[in-house]
Design a protein around this motif. Structure first.
Motif, short mmCIF file in Angstrom:
data_model
loop_
_atom_site.label_atom_id
_atom_site.label_comp_id
_atom_site.label_asym_id
_atom_site.label_seq_id
_atom_site.Cartn_x
_atom_site.Cartn_y
_atom_site.Cartn_z
N LEU A 91 0.83 -1.21 0.00
CA LEU A 91 0.00 0.00 0.00
C LEU A 91 0.86 1.25 0.00
CD1 LEU A 91 -2.78 -0.73 2.64
CD2 LEU A 91 -3.01 -0.67 0.17
N GLN A 92 0.43 2.25 -0.72
CA GLN A 92 1.14 3.51 -0.77
C GLN A 92 0.52 4.47 0.24
OE1 GLN A 92 3.98 3.94 -2.94
NE2 GLN A 92 3.60 1.76 -2.71
N LEU A 93 0.92 4.33 1.50
CA LEU A 93 0.39 5.17 2.56
C LEU A 93 1.05 6.55 2.52
CD1 LEU A 93 0.45 2.62 5.52
CD2 LEU A 93 -1.49 3.27 4.08
N ARG A 94 0.31 7.54 2.99
CA ARG A 94 0.83 8.91 3.10
C ARG A 94 1.39 9.11 4.50
NH1 ARG A 94 -4.02 12.68 1.53
NH2 ARG A 94 -2.50 14.25 2.16
N SER A 95 2.40 9.94 4.59
CA SER A 95 3.01 10.25 5.88
C SER A 95 2.42 11.55 6.41
CB SER A 95 4.53 10.40 5.72
OG SER A 95 5.13 10.64 6.97
N PHE A 96 1.95 11.54 7.66
CA PHE A 96 1.32 12.71 8.26
C PHE A 96 2.02 13.21 9.51
CE2 PHE A 96 -2.06 10.65 5.85
CZ PHE A 96 -2.54 11.72 5.12
N GLY A 97 2.80 12.39 10.17
CA GLY A 97 3.42 12.78 11.43
C GLY A 97 4.68 13.59 11.25
N GLY A 98 5.14 14.16 12.34
CA GLY A 98 6.37 14.94 12.33
C GLY A 98 7.63 14.11 12.20
N HIS A 99 7.52 12.80 12.42
CA HIS A 99 8.65 11.88 12.24
C HIS A 99 8.35 10.96 11.06
CE1 HIS A 99 10.14 12.11 16.69
NE2 HIS A 99 10.34 13.23 16.03
N PRO A 100 8.89 11.26 9.87
CA PRO A 100 8.63 10.39 8.71
C PRO A 100 9.26 9.01 8.82
CG PRO A 100 10.14 12.17 8.12
CD PRO A 100 9.69 12.43 9.52
N SER A 101 10.30 8.89 9.65
CA SER A 101 10.95 7.60 9.88
C SER A 101 10.70 7.17 11.32
CB SER A 101 12.46 7.70 9.66
OG SER A 101 12.76 8.07 8.33
N PHE A 102 10.26 5.92 11.48
CA PHE A 102 10.02 5.40 12.82
C PHE A 102 10.07 3.89 12.79
CE2 PHE A 102 5.96 6.14 10.75
CZ PHE A 102 5.18 5.03 11.05
N GLU A 103 10.27 3.32 13.95
CA GLU A 103 10.30 1.86 14.08
C GLU A 103 9.91 1.47 15.48
OE1 GLU A 103 14.33 -0.06 14.85
OE2 GLU A 103 14.90 1.75 13.75
N GLY A 104 9.48 0.23 15.63
CA GLY A 104 9.14 -0.27 16.95
C GLY A 104 8.40 -1.59 16.88
N ARG A 105 8.20 -2.16 18.05
CA ARG A 105 7.42 -3.39 18.17
C ARG A 105 5.95 -3.09 17.89
NH1 ARG A 105 10.55 -7.47 17.44
NH2 ARG A 105 12.45 -7.26 18.62
N ILE A 106 5.29 -4.02 17.23
CA ILE A 106 3.90 -3.82 16.80
C ILE A 106 2.92 -4.17 17.92
CG2 ILE A 106 2.11 -4.75 15.27
CD1 ILE A 106 4.33 -5.16 13.17
N ARG A 107 1.92 -3.31 18.06
CA ARG A 107 0.67 -3.61 18.76
C ARG A 107 -0.41 -3.39 17.71
NH1 ARG A 107 -0.43 -1.76 24.35
NH2 ARG A 107 -2.14 -3.21 23.98
N THR A 108 -1.56 -4.00 17.87
CA THR A 108 -2.60 -3.88 16.84
C THR A 108 -3.97 -3.57 17.42
OG1 THR A 108 -3.19 -6.23 16.85
CG2 THR A 108 -1.43 -5.56 15.33
N VAL A 109 -4.76 -2.90 16.58
CA VAL A 109 -6.19 -2.71 16.81
C VAL A 109 -6.89 -2.97 15.49
CG1 VAL A 109 -8.02 -1.00 17.22
CG2 VAL A 109 -6.00 -1.03 18.69
N ARG A 110 -7.98 -3.74 15.54
CA ARG A 110 -8.83 -3.88 14.36
C ARG A 110 -10.18 -3.25 14.71
NH1 ARG A 110 -9.55 -9.62 12.09
NH2 ARG A 110 -10.52 -9.90 14.12
N CYS A 111 -10.58 -2.28 13.90
CA CYS A 111 -11.85 -1.58 14.14
C CYS A 111 -12.35 -1.02 12.81
CB CYS A 111 -11.65 -0.44 15.15
SG CYS A 111 -10.40 0.77 14.66
N LEU A 112 -13.62 -0.74 12.74
CA LEU A 112 -14.20 -0.19 11.52
C LEU A 112 -15.00 1.06 11.88
CD1 LEU A 112 -14.62 -0.42 8.46
CD2 LEU A 112 -16.68 -1.74 8.96
N GLU A 113 -14.47 2.20 11.50
CA GLU A 113 -15.15 3.50 11.68
C GLU A 113 -15.53 3.75 13.14
OE1 GLU A 113 -18.28 3.53 8.73
OE2 GLU A 113 -16.84 3.11 7.13
N ASP A 114 -14.69 3.25 14.06
CA ASP A 114 -14.90 3.38 15.50
C ASP A 114 -13.51 3.45 16.14
OD1 ASP A 114 -15.30 2.97 18.24
OD2 ASP A 114 -16.86 1.47 17.93
N ASN A 115 -13.16 4.60 16.72
CA ASN A 115 -11.80 4.76 17.21
C ASN A 115 -11.66 4.65 18.72
OD1 ASN A 115 -12.76 7.24 18.13
ND2 ASN A 115 -11.13 8.42 17.18
N ALA A 116 -12.67 4.17 19.44
CA ALA A 116 -12.58 4.08 20.90
C ALA A 116 -11.41 3.21 21.34
CB ALA A 116 -13.89 3.56 21.48
#
Length: 154
Positions: free
Chosen positions: A20-45
């Motif tokens: 996927l060609q994602l766009r970068s929005f944050g102030g840090h264009p480069s980042f790395e780390g261990r993954i945590r996940t959330v799966r949700c659909l149109e609900d950000n709680a």
């Protein structure tokens, strides 16, 4: 952080490359780390809940089903992620408040923007394996992101 292109040249067989060609929005264009996940659909709680916990340099991968109908993160939730020590957020969906996100010391990649708020029902799943863009995101695996793309440990 080593550039993703160099990292792939050194360890290609051990890495998945997000198509996927994602766009970068944050102030840090480069980042790395261990993954945590959330799966949700149109609900950000759940996104808000998880990013309010200590991040310890992790990256939250949000599988929003690729929906462009609502934003799953804006400046307030992003600021809580900064305050809690998260390295970044990768969203298979939208963000809002993009100008503010660009001033924050946080990596943010997403499909696009939408000013519309999401629901707050708390539906979805946390810390499960998710997949999109030809990549499987397992909690605990390492993610690397920069201007060239996203790599994930197999």
């Amino acid at each position: 952080m080593i550039a993703t292109a160099d990292l792939y040249d050194q360890h290609g067989d051990d890495l998945q490359s997000l198509s996927l060609q994602l766009r970068s929005f944050g102030g840090h264009p480069s980042f790395e780390g261990r993954i945590r996940t959330v799966r949700c659909l149109e609900d950000n709680a759940l996104v808000k809940q998880v990013l309010g916990t200590p991040g310890e340099g992790a990256v939250l991968v949000v599988d929003g089903g690729g929906s462009l109908q609502t934003a799953l993160m804006g400046d307030l939730i992003a600021q809580s992620a900064v305050d809690a020590g998260w390295a970044g957020v990768l969203i298979h969906g939208c963000v809002r408040d993009s100008l503010a996100l660009g001033r924050m010391p946080l990596g943010v990649k997403a499909l696009g923007t939408n000013p519309r708020k999401s629901a707050k029902r708390g539906t979805g799943d946390v810390d499960i394996t998710v997949g999109f863009g030809g990549v499987v995101f397992r909690p605990g695996a390492r993610l690397y992101a920069d201007e060239d793309g996203v790599l994930v440990e197999r």
